[in-house]
Design an enzyme around this catalytic site. Structure first.
Site, PDB file in Angstrom:
ATOM      1  N   PRO A 243       0.795  -1.225   0.000  1.00 27.99           N
ATOM      2  CA  PRO A 243       0.000   0.000   0.000  1.00 27.99           C
ATOM      3  C   PRO A 243       0.831   1.280   0.000  1.00 27.99           C
ATOM      4  CG  PRO A 243      -0.838  -1.552   1.627  1.00 27.99           C
ATOM      5  CD  PRO A 243       0.483  -2.079   1.157  1.00 27.99           C
TER       6      PRO A 243
ATOM      7  N   GLU B  75       0.427  -8.731   8.337  1.00 22.31           N
ATOM      8  CA  GLU B  75       0.453  -7.308   8.670  1.00 22.31           C
ATOM      9  C   GLU B  75       1.434  -6.514   7.817  1.00 22.31           C
ATOM     10  OE1 GLU B  75      -0.579  -3.780  10.464  1.00 22.31           O
ATOM     11  OE2 GLU B  75      -1.575  -5.737  10.521  1.00 22.31           O
TER      12      GLU B  75
ATOM     13  N   ARG C 267       0.412  -7.502 -21.854  1.00 23.89           N
ATOM     14  CA  ARG C 267      -0.354  -7.147 -23.050  1.00 23.89           C
ATOM     15  C   ARG C 267       0.377  -6.121 -23.927  1.00 23.89           C
ATOM     16  NH1 ARG C 267      -3.468  -2.734 -23.163  1.00 23.89           N
ATOM     17  NH2 ARG C 267      -5.154  -3.772 -24.276  1.00 23.89           N
TER      18      ARG C 267
ATOM     19  N   ASP D   7      -5.122   2.646 -26.351  1.00 22.82           N
ATOM     20  CA  ASP D   7      -5.781   2.439 -25.072  1.00 22.82           C
ATOM     21  C   ASP D   7      -5.920   3.746 -24.304  1.00 22.82           C
ATOM     22  OD1 ASP D   7      -6.098  -0.278 -25.321  1.00 22.82           O
ATOM     23  OD2 ASP D   7      -4.194  -0.755 -24.375  1.00 22.82           O
TER      24      ASP D   7
END
Length: 250
Positions: free
Chosen positions: A90, A117, A155, A170
């Site tokens: 994160p 954790e 991709r 894209d």
């Protein structure tokens, strides 16, 4: 390209890697992907990979030894001296298309998927080259994040997509969101395809797509635009859009 994934839950990757574009990319030998359970590198008889955090606190922390040894093993097998080692966490850099394009130019990527954790900080500071987050939220582990990054990178590899132009058009690749797309029938329950797309005039179609791409970005993701650097054409489209929609131009 070679991709290695270190995880405690290799079975999570079975469906994703064995389906659709990722499966075809491996069949075309554009990429080889190996998933390894880093628990097998634990140096104790119980194969534990986590322990309580120093200083107290909730949850368990991944021990450095299994991951250090797993990464060292993969590096010894690598054809390059310094493969990118990517930690999904994160606190990492928020993933975007530019990062995907950068990683797609690498020969070997190693992904570390954590659980519990968190990681022992020495993993982050001594063996990791990139920390990546796929968004400002917390998942139960790094596996889903790794799948997202791998899919977006693979991709982009040569000959993976059936049409090489697809990736270049894209959303986010050009700095703009993609224009609206339509297919047959031209009239579906009274909802009609824009006339310009049926005109056969390729120059007009290209101009319409550029305008729609800009306006979609302006209305949905204005944060992607630097309004001080718009072309004269884009400034015109923006003013016209505001006039037609009664938006205050002051």
């Amino acid at each position: 390209m070679k991709i290695d994934v270190l995880t405690l839950f290799p079975e999570m990757f079975t469906g994703v890697l064995g389906s659709s574009i990722l499966k075809k990319a491996q069949e075309k030998q554009a990429v080889t992907i190996h998933v390894t359970n880093f628990r097998t590198f634990s140096d104790n008889k119980h194969q534990t990979v986590d322990d309580y955090p120093y200083g107290g606190g909730a949850g368990m922390v991944l021990k450095p030894q299994p991951i250090f040894d797993a990464v060292s093993h993969l590096k010894r097998q690598s054809t390059i001296s310094n493969p990118r080692v990517i930690l999904l966490c994160p606190q990492g850099e928020v993933f975007n298309q530019k990062k995907a394009e950068t990683l797609s130019k690498e020969e070997h990527l190693i992904f570390i998927c954590g659980h519990y954790e968190g990681y022992d900080e020495r993993i982050r500071t001594h063996i990791v080259t990139d920390e990546i987050s796929i968004g400002d939220y917390v998942l139960t582990g790094g596996e889903l994040g790794a799948m997202v990054v791998i899919d977006s990178v693979v991709r982009l590899l040569e000959k993976v997509l059936g049409n090489h132009v697809s990736a270049k058009e894209d959303s986010h690749t050009t700095g703009r969101l993609e224009y609206p797309q339509y297919t047959r029938p031209a009239d579906f329950r009274g909802m009609k395809v824009p006339d310009v797309l049926l005109s056969g005039n390729h120059q007009m179609i290209e101009e319409w797509r550029k305008m729609q791409s800009f306006l979609r970005t302006y209305t949905r993701r204005p944060d992607l635009l630097d309004l001080s650097c718009l072309t004269e054409e884009e400034q015109y489209w923006m003013k016209k859009f505001k006039l037609e929609n009664g938006i205050d131009m002051t």
